[in-house]
Scaffold this active site. Sequence first.
Site, PDB file in Angstrom:
ATOM      1  N   LYS A   1      15.786  20.204   8.986  1.00  0.00           N
ATOM      2  CA  LYS A   1      16.544  19.806  10.182  1.00  0.00           C
ATOM      3  C   LYS A   1      16.989  18.374   9.940  1.00  0.00           C
ATOM      4  O   LYS A   1      16.232  17.431  10.125  1.00  0.00           O
ATOM      5  CB  LYS A   1      15.646  19.900  11.421  1.00  0.00           C
ATOM      6  CG  LYS A   1      16.374  20.216  12.722  1.00  0.00           C
ATOM      7  CD  LYS A   1      17.388  19.175  13.160  1.00  0.00           C
ATOM      8  CE  LYS A   1      16.752  17.982  13.828  1.00  0.00           C
ATOM      9  NZ  LYS A   1      17.716  16.886  14.098  1.00  0.00           N
TER      10      LYS A   1
ATOM     11  N   GLU B   1       6.075   9.790   7.584  1.00  0.00           N
ATOM     12  CA  GLU B   1       6.491   8.491   7.036  1.00  0.00           C
ATOM     13  C   GLU B   1       7.304   7.806   8.136  1.00  0.00           C
ATOM     14  O   GLU B   1       8.384   8.261   8.488  1.00  0.00           O
ATOM     15  CB  GLU B   1       7.307   8.730   5.764  1.00  0.00           C
ATOM     16  CG  GLU B   1       7.326   7.531   4.867  1.00  0.00           C
ATOM     17  CD  GLU B   1       8.505   6.646   5.169  1.00  0.00           C
ATOM     18  OE1 GLU B   1       8.383   5.798   6.093  1.00  0.00           O
ATOM     19  OE2 GLU B   1       9.541   6.797   4.497  1.00  0.00           O
TER      20      GLU B   1
ATOM     21  N   CYS C   1      13.036   2.158   5.620  1.00  0.00           N
ATOM     22  CA  CYS C   1      11.638   2.197   6.073  1.00  0.00           C
ATOM     23  C   CYS C   1      10.847   1.055   5.457  1.00  0.00           C
ATOM     24  O   CYS C   1       9.921   0.544   6.072  1.00  0.00           O
ATOM     25  CB  CYS C   1      11.021   3.543   5.746  1.00  0.00           C
ATOM     26  SG  CYS C   1      11.185   4.038   4.046  1.00  0.00           S
TER      27      CYS C   1
ATOM     28  N   GLU D   1       9.000  -3.081  14.533  1.00  0.00           N
ATOM     29  CA  GLU D   1      10.091  -2.760  13.605  1.00  0.00           C
ATOM     30  C   GLU D   1      11.444  -2.866  14.322  1.00  0.00           C
ATOM     31  O   GLU D   1      11.591  -2.394  15.436  1.00  0.00           O
ATOM     32  CB  GLU D   1       9.897  -1.326  13.099  1.00  0.00           C
ATOM     33  CG  GLU D   1      10.972  -0.892  12.133  1.00  0.00           C
ATOM     34  CD  GLU D   1      10.708   0.491  11.537  1.00  0.00           C
ATOM     35  OE1 GLU D   1      10.461   1.432  12.303  1.00  0.00           O
ATOM     36  OE2 GLU D   1      10.770   0.604  10.303  1.00  0.00           O
TER      37      GLU D   1
HETATM   38  O1  TXE Z   1      14.486   8.536  14.981  1.00  0.00           O
HETATM   39  P1  TXE Z   1      13.781   9.898  15.286  1.00  0.00           P
HETATM   40  P2  TXE Z   1      15.509   7.664  15.835  1.00  0.00           P
HETATM   41  C1  TXE Z   1      12.437   4.339  13.285  1.00  0.00           C
HETATM   42  C2  TXE Z   1      13.263   3.124  13.630  1.00  0.00           C
HETATM   43  C3  TXE Z   1      14.130   3.590  14.740  1.00  0.00           C
HETATM   44  C4  TXE Z   1      13.231   4.563  15.440  1.00  0.00           C
HETATM   45  C5  TXE Z   1      13.930   5.620  16.254  1.00  0.00           C
HETATM   46  O2  TXE Z   1      12.424   2.092  14.067  1.00  0.00           O
HETATM   47  O3  TXE Z   1      14.518   2.569  15.626  1.00  0.00           O
HETATM   48  O4  TXE Z   1      12.513   5.183  14.411  1.00  0.00           O
HETATM   49  O5  TXE Z   1      14.968   6.204  15.492  1.00  0.00           O
HETATM   50  C6  TXE Z   1      14.297  14.422  14.876  1.00  0.00           C
HETATM   51  N1  TXE Z   1      10.822  17.091  17.517  1.00  0.00           N
HETATM   52  N2  TXE Z   1      12.920   5.076  12.136  1.00  0.00           N
HETATM   53  O6  TXE Z   1      15.351   7.909  17.292  1.00  0.00           O
HETATM   54  O7  TXE Z   1      13.935  10.337  16.696  1.00  0.00           O
HETATM   55  C7  TXE Z   1      15.689  13.827  14.897  1.00  0.00           C
HETATM   56  O8  TXE Z   1      16.641  14.790  15.313  1.00  0.00           O
HETATM   57  C8  TXE Z   1      11.193  17.209  16.240  1.00  0.00           C
HETATM   58  C9  TXE Z   1      12.184   4.908  10.936  1.00  0.00           C
HETATM   59  O9  TXE Z   1      16.844   7.877  15.272  1.00  0.00           O
HETATM   60  O10 TXE Z   1      12.411   9.775  14.752  1.00  0.00           O
HETATM   61  C10 TXE Z   1      15.841  13.380  13.459  1.00  0.00           C
HETATM   62  O11 TXE Z   1      16.181  14.508  12.649  1.00  0.00           O
HETATM   63  N3  TXE Z   1      12.131  16.429  15.672  1.00  0.00           N
HETATM   64  C11 TXE Z   1      12.626   5.788   9.861  1.00  0.00           C
HETATM   65  C12 TXE Z   1      14.432  12.899  13.109  1.00  0.00           C
HETATM   66  O12 TXE Z   1      13.579  13.480  14.097  1.00  0.00           O
HETATM   67  C13 TXE Z   1      12.710  15.486  16.437  1.00  0.00           C
HETATM   68  C14 TXE Z   1      13.889   6.464   9.878  1.00  0.00           C
HETATM   69  C15 TXE Z   1      14.250  11.381  13.144  1.00  0.00           C
HETATM   70  O13 TXE Z   1      14.660  10.907  14.391  1.00  0.00           O
HETATM   71  C16 TXE Z   1      12.359  15.315  17.793  1.00  0.00           C
HETATM   72  C17 TXE Z   1      14.517   6.544  11.166  1.00  0.00           C
HETATM   73  C18 TXE Z   1      11.369  16.174  18.342  1.00  0.00           C
HETATM   74  N4  TXE Z   1      10.957  16.086  19.601  1.00  0.00           N
HETATM   75  C19 TXE Z   1      14.033   5.855  12.235  1.00  0.00           C
HETATM   76  N5  TXE Z   1      13.075  14.296  18.299  1.00  0.00           N
HETATM   77  C20 TXE Z   1      11.966   5.684   8.539  1.00  0.00           C
HETATM   78  N6  TXE Z   1      10.657   5.844   8.450  1.00  0.00           N
HETATM   79  O14 TXE Z   1      12.636   5.526   7.537  1.00  0.00           O
HETATM   80  C21 TXE Z   1      13.865  13.833  17.304  1.00  0.00           C
HETATM   81  N7  TXE Z   1      13.657  14.562  16.181  1.00  0.00           N
END
Ligand code: TXE
Length: 492
Positions: free
Chosen positions: A177, A252, A286, A384
């Site tokens: 996904k 992660e 990250c 972060e």
């Molecule tokens: O990420 P999300 P977001 C951190 C960074 C950022 C924060 C939020 O600090 O500000 O996370 O970012 C899917 N069940 N990182 O909101 O929501 C979503 O569709 C299952 C760190 O954009 O974590 C996407 O495919 N899946 C980081 C994925 O989760 C769900 C990278 C990541 O989105 C879901 C990105 C649910 N309930 C953000 N809700 C890193 N570690 O590199 C959302 N998703």
Amino acid sequence: MSLQSFQMYINGESCEAVSAARFDSMDPSCAQPWASFPDANGDDVDIAVKAADAAFNGRAWRSLTATARGKLLRKLGDLISENGEQLAQLESRENGKLIRETRGQLAYLPEFFYYMAGLADKIEGETLPIDKPDMMAYTVREPIGVVAAIIPWNSPLYLTAIKVAPALAAGNTIVIKPSEHASASIVALAQLAEQAGFPAGVLNVVTGYGPSAGSALTSHPLVRHIAFTGGAATARHVVRASADNFAHLSLELGGKSPQIVFPDADIDSAVNGIVAGVFAASGQSCVAGSRLLIHESIYEEVLQKVADRAARIKIGKPSDADTEMGPMTTEAQLNIAENMVATALEQGAVLRHGGKRPDVNGGWYYEPTLLECQSPTDTLMQEEVFGPVAAAIPFKTEEEALALANDSRFGLAAGIWTRDIARAHRLCRDVRSGIIWVNTYRVVSAMAPIGGFGDSGYGREGGIDAVLSYTEKKTVWINLSSEPMADPFVMR
Ligand code: TXE
């Protein structure tokens, strides 16, 4: 302007959502919609997971030898290499990463598939020196089943490769996904997997939003392993979802990684490492080295050099070859960066550079920003940003530097800049972090595990650990005796 239309990929076929609903994805460099995708919900996820489960149990995949699986992965690596330019263009378009960076990443991406391809037929069990007479025991490592891969928007292809390659090398099947902000490159990858010859259902992609498609996937009863990269708040939903069927998990979740600079360091190298660590990919990495811990004797010199370099960073369209910093991927992320800088200033931080939105094509741009914080407890030193924002603070002694470095609930990466080899090793031992780079930063390899301590998550991607994490260990007992089985109430 008409939108590019993409389909998702389930059971060997490109398809629409059952509901026929679609959603648009934005081009961050101009804040305009550019592509549209099927908006999957629980019905589509159910079809994809059942297809993956059927493929897992079906002959076409199960009867392949591990060597043959490795060959398919190698072929996929070759196809990624041949189609690198197209994939680099797609990723740059969808998340605003510089084309020169996505090209660089694509040039290396096949290595993940080649490395894991090589491991596919080296997943071995053990013969156990068992302490029971007439018994032989050995272990076998078997694939777990259907893997759910939840991918964020910041590095979709790389973060998919480090999940798909080991999961398939171990013989699992997978449903991916991608982020609703960056799905095009992953759909393209699925098409290459088909060309490589993976049987239908082995690799599936459902496009859609997190709370609908993502949550249906992570809570599906047939999913046996969830590999998640994203934010901590979403990770908590994922962990709860896994409780229903006790799916294995790897998480992660980013960090607040320190860059520790000592007076004996090569200062120019350290400055380059800091700039690359926090401003590359507009800080949406990250492992962004966003906490600058700098010895007081060189504090002003290092800060000035970072500020000077930040001022010369060429901000522009990601598709221009000479652009050094592109936009942020989402408006929400841009707002987070801006709000966190405002909070830092309210808490007394001193702005050394940046802090504004430059006007480039109406896109979601933010300047490379450097602030001096007053206290290690300031929000900007603890939370972060996931944007191009560095927070600096001086230290006096190595002991203090270590305490500052470990004063974080995260622990993904750390950079140590010193020429003193004993000090470097002391800090490598004592800093609590999943990756430590000494006199370098942001280097990755298919061979090296990536993962965090504390709130940065758990599980490791990359390296041999990764492929083993996609297996279950089975223990087999063989009775070597030709005597009949003894009375059941006499323990052996
Ligand atoms: O990420 P999300 P977001 C951190 C960074 C950022 C924060 C939020 O600090 O500000 O996370 O970012 C899917 N069940 N990182 O909101 O929501 C979503 O569709 C299952 C760190 O954009 O974590 C996407 O495919 N899946 C980081 C994925 O989760 C769900 C990278 C990541 O989105 C879901 C990105 C649910 N309930 C953000 N809700 C890193 N570690 O590199 C959302 N998703």
